[in-house]
Scaffold this motif. Structure first.
Motif, PDB file in Angstrom:
ATOM      1  N   LYS A 253     -12.332   0.680  -1.057  1.00  0.00           N
ATOM      2  CA  LYS A 253     -11.961   1.577  -0.403  1.00  0.00           C
ATOM      3  C   LYS A 253     -12.968   2.711  -0.311  1.00  0.00           C
ATOM      4  O   LYS A 253     -13.601   2.940  -1.323  1.00  0.00           O
ATOM      5  CB  LYS A 253     -10.386   2.004  -0.661  1.00  0.00           C
ATOM      6  CG  LYS A 253      -9.375   1.199  -0.429  1.00  0.00           C
ATOM      7  CD  LYS A 253      -8.159   2.156  -0.622  1.00  0.00           C
ATOM      8  CE  LYS A 253      -6.771   1.297  -0.815  1.00  0.00           C
ATOM      9  NZ  LYS A 253      -5.733   2.138  -1.187  1.00  0.00           N
TER      10      LYS A 253
ATOM     11  N   GLN B  97      -4.044   0.606  -6.841  1.00  0.00           N
ATOM     12  CA  GLN B  97      -3.276   1.937  -7.297  1.00  0.00           C
ATOM     13  C   GLN B  97      -1.825   2.087  -6.647  1.00  0.00           C
ATOM     14  O   GLN B  97      -1.667   2.597  -5.533  1.00  0.00           O
ATOM     15  CB  GLN B  97      -4.076   3.071  -6.907  1.00  0.00           C
ATOM     16  CG  GLN B  97      -5.550   2.991  -8.201  1.00  0.00           C
ATOM     17  CD  GLN B  97      -6.548   2.292  -7.531  1.00  0.00           C
ATOM     18  OE1 GLN B  97      -6.730   2.261  -6.323  1.00  0.00           O
ATOM     19  NE2 GLN B  97      -7.204   1.619  -8.568  1.00  0.00           N
ATOM     20  N   LEU B  98      -0.920   1.643  -7.305  1.00  0.00           N
ATOM     21  CA  LEU B  98       0.471   1.730  -6.688  1.00  0.00           C
ATOM     22  C   LEU B  98       1.195   2.450  -7.801  1.00  0.00           C
ATOM     23  O   LEU B  98       0.848   2.759  -9.084  1.00  0.00           O
ATOM     24  CB  LEU B  98       1.107   0.331  -6.466  1.00  0.00           C
ATOM     25  CG  LEU B  98       0.580  -0.674  -5.465  1.00  0.00           C
ATOM     26  CD1 LEU B  98       1.185  -1.850  -5.600  1.00  0.00           C
ATOM     27  CD2 LEU B  98       0.797   0.033  -4.218  1.00  0.00           C
TER      28      LEU B  98
ATOM     29  N   GLU C  18       0.927  -1.022   0.049  1.00  0.00           N
ATOM     30  CA  GLU C  18      -0.216   0.041   0.202  1.00  0.00           C
ATOM     31  C   GLU C  18       0.856   1.412   0.051  1.00  0.00           C
ATOM     32  O   GLU C  18       2.011   1.324   0.544  1.00  0.00           O
ATOM     33  CB  GLU C  18      -0.889   0.013   1.186  1.00  0.00           C
ATOM     34  CG  GLU C  18      -1.502   1.264   1.610  1.00  0.00           C
ATOM     35  CD  GLU C  18      -2.664   1.773   0.680  1.00  0.00           C
ATOM     36  OE1 GLU C  18      -2.477   2.528  -0.200  1.00  0.00           O
ATOM     37  OE2 GLU C  18      -3.768   1.044   0.698  1.00  0.00           O
ATOM     38  N   ASP C  19       0.453   2.273  -0.736  1.00  0.00           N
ATOM     39  CA  ASP C  19       1.320   3.472  -0.958  1.00  0.00           C
ATOM     40  C   ASP C  19       0.876   4.626  -0.527  1.00  0.00           C
ATOM     41  O   ASP C  19       1.535   5.749  -0.236  1.00  0.00           O
ATOM     42  CB  ASP C  19       1.680   3.876  -2.314  1.00  0.00           C
ATOM     43  CG  ASP C  19       0.534   3.979  -3.013  1.00  0.00           C
ATOM     44  OD1 ASP C  19      -0.683   4.079  -2.626  1.00  0.00           O
ATOM     45  OD2 ASP C  19       0.848   4.347  -4.361  1.00  0.00           O
TER      46      ASP C  19
ATOM     47  N   ASP D  54      -3.124  -3.000  -2.538  1.00  0.00           N
ATOM     48  CA  ASP D  54      -3.424  -1.820  -3.074  1.00  0.00           C
ATOM     49  C   ASP D  54      -3.491  -1.772  -4.613  1.00  0.00           C
ATOM     50  O   ASP D  54      -2.519  -2.382  -5.224  1.00  0.00           O
ATOM     51  CB  ASP D  54      -2.749  -0.729  -2.499  1.00  0.00           C
ATOM     52  CG  ASP D  54      -3.402   0.655  -3.104  1.00  0.00           C
ATOM     53  OD1 ASP D  54      -4.533   0.742  -3.552  1.00  0.00           O
ATOM     54  OD2 ASP D  54      -2.543   1.636  -3.097  1.00  0.00           O
TER      55      ASP D  54
HETATM   56 MN    MN Z   1      -2.531   3.600  -3.612  1.00  0.00          MN
END
Ligand code: MN
Length: 137
Positions: free
Chosen positions: A107, A57-58, A11-12, A55
């Motif tokens: 999320k 969207q990295l 996760e970013d 996640d």
């Molecule tokens: Mn992300």
């Protein structure tokens, strides 16, 4: 042999990382975190977690591509992957499942649903056997 289940979080977003660590540690899980896809792949091989929270969207390659690579590697293919996405786009879930994700959640996470998903993938416990989830008649 480890008794605590180990969960790797890829996760970013710092706030999401903090939320995940607090939630998972509160449930008794051992938590490993990384913000980058490359480190996620390396940690999955090296630490062999019991489950991975991914996640989508990295930065760099997407969580879907990371999942594809994990599932293509015999060393990590059996590790369940729970994908998390902020994108509410149609077809997202289908592409997540095609990539090999074992569950695909939106999320912000619904905590009970998220934790039940982890328990199901880690222990294969049917929801109906859990008293607080039984329907009243
Ligand atoms: Mn992300």
């Amino acid at each position: 042999m480890r008794t605590r289940r180990r969960v790797l979080v890829v996760e970013d977003d710092l706030l999401n990382i903090e939320l995940m660590v607090a939630l998972l540690e509160g449930e008794g899980y051992e938590v490993l975190c990384t913000e980058t896809p490359d480190a996620g792949l390396a940690l999955a091989v090296r630490e062999h977690p019991d489950l991975i929270v991914m996640d989508i969207q990295l930065r760099g390659i997407s969580g879907l591509e990371v999942t594809r690579r994990l599932k293509a590697n015999p060393a990590t293919a059996a590790i369940p992957v729970v994908a998390l996405t902020a994108l509410a786009m149609k077809g997202d879930k289908a592409s997540g499942l095609r990539a090999g994700c074992d569950a695909y959640l939106m999320k912000p996470i619904d905590r009970p649903v998220f934790l039940e998903t982890l328990r199901r993938l880690l222990y294969g416990r049917p929801a109906a056997s859990r008293p607080h989830l039984m329907e009243s008649t």
